[in-house]
Write a protein that holds these residues in place. Sequence first.
Motif, PDB file in Angstrom:
ATOM      1  N   ARG A  14      28.282 -80.179  18.312  1.00  0.00           N
ATOM      2  CA  ARG A  14      27.571 -80.221  19.594  1.00  0.00           C
ATOM      3  C   ARG A  14      28.098 -81.359  20.469  1.00  0.00           C
ATOM      4  NH1 ARG A  14      22.916 -82.883  21.427  1.00  0.00           N
ATOM      5  NH2 ARG A  14      21.779 -81.740  23.069  1.00  0.00           N
ATOM      6  N   PHE A  17      31.497 -80.365  21.783  1.00  0.00           N
ATOM      7  CA  PHE A  17      31.414 -79.382  22.862  1.00  0.00           C
ATOM      8  C   PHE A  17      30.984 -80.043  24.171  1.00  0.00           C
ATOM      9  CE2 PHE A  17      28.931 -76.378  25.388  1.00  0.00           C
ATOM     10  CZ  PHE A  17      29.840 -75.350  25.546  1.00  0.00           C
ATOM     11  N   THR A  21      33.151 -80.346  27.609  1.00  0.00           N
ATOM     12  CA  THR A  21      32.591 -79.733  28.814  1.00  0.00           C
ATOM     13  C   THR A  21      32.547 -80.751  29.949  1.00  0.00           C
ATOM     14  OG1 THR A  21      31.263 -78.169  27.530  1.00  0.00           O
ATOM     15  CG2 THR A  21      30.582 -78.581  29.789  1.00  0.00           C
ATOM     16  N   SER A  70      43.042 -79.725  23.464  1.00  0.00           N
ATOM     17  CA  SER A  70      41.677 -79.592  22.956  1.00  0.00           C
ATOM     18  C   SER A  70      41.662 -78.952  21.572  1.00  0.00           C
ATOM     19  CB  SER A  70      40.836 -78.764  23.933  1.00  0.00           C
ATOM     20  OG  SER A  70      41.314 -77.433  24.016  1.00  0.00           O
ATOM     21  N   GLY A  74      40.082 -80.988  18.434  1.00  0.00           N
ATOM     22  CA  GLY A  74      38.982 -80.375  17.698  1.00  0.00           C
ATOM     23  C   GLY A  74      39.316 -80.117  16.244  1.00  0.00           C
ATOM     24  N   THR A  85      35.423 -74.937  19.116  1.00  0.00           N
ATOM     25  CA  THR A  85      34.355 -75.582  19.889  1.00  0.00           C
ATOM     26  C   THR A  85      34.918 -76.383  21.047  1.00  0.00           C
ATOM     27  OG1 THR A  85      32.940 -75.715  17.932  1.00  0.00           O
ATOM     28  CG2 THR A  85      32.436 -77.200  19.756  1.00  0.00           C
ATOM     29  N   ALA A  86      35.973 -77.165  20.786  1.00  0.00           N
ATOM     30  CA  ALA A  86      36.579 -77.962  21.859  1.00  0.00           C
ATOM     31  C   ALA A  86      37.181 -77.064  22.935  1.00  0.00           C
ATOM     32  CB  ALA A  86      37.648 -78.882  21.279  1.00  0.00           C
ATOM     33  N   ALA A  88      36.217 -74.015  23.698  1.00  0.00           N
ATOM     34  CA  ALA A  88      35.104 -73.411  24.439  1.00  0.00           C
ATOM     35  C   ALA A  88      34.527 -74.393  25.455  1.00  0.00           C
ATOM     36  CB  ALA A  88      34.018 -72.953  23.466  1.00  0.00           C
ATOM     37  N   GLY A  89      34.353 -75.646  25.041  1.00  0.00           N
ATOM     38  CA  GLY A  89      33.860 -76.652  25.977  1.00  0.00           C
ATOM     39  C   GLY A  89      34.811 -76.872  27.141  1.00  0.00           C
TER      40      GLY A  89
END
Length: 203
Positions: A14, A17, A21, A70, A74, A85-86, A88-89
């Motif tokens: 979390r 991410f 973001t 990223s 990640g 996750t990285a 996606a962020g």
Amino acid sequence: MADTPALARPASLRELFIAFTLLALQGFGGVIAVAQRELCERRRWLDAREFVDMLASAQVLPGPNVCNLSLMIGDRFFGWRGALTALAGMILAPMALMLLLAWGLGEASSLPHAQGLIRGALGGIAAVAAGQIIGTVLKLSAPLREHELGWPACLGLAALALALVVHWRWPLVQVLLSLGGAACLVSYALLKRQAVRQAGPQA
């Protein structure tokens, strides 16, 4: 000499991410312009040399360099889950904003009085992006002072790469394969010679 503070790491997927973001949302004109400050100075997940090494690898690999970066960061902390996750962020929030902006520009393009405003805004954004890129290049050049090739050689390689792309119009792939390959070979030879010298007195 004072000890270098230990590097930190994201506590959870979390946090990873959210960090990427926020990093993506700050990246007007390119995320690389703020990535070094966020990842190295603010969060201390990487040191300057590690960041430059990862960025160099991301530049050589196919695809957008910031997405490659990223994925690597990640993966370093959480394996394949961290890589996804990285990534996606990095792409979800900017993609949503770009879709909204594309819709807004499409609607505004039908209004005659909006054409000049749109061109002026895009021109201003281009100027800011150029300034950020120049600032990032100057900031990321600091770790090169400790490179095995030496600061003058690194500066010469950067100038030659710029001349090949801008003046002689070489494709980026040719510059990476020729100039980058030669730099890798020379660096390897210097590192090997240094390792032999260090091993000599101990033998």
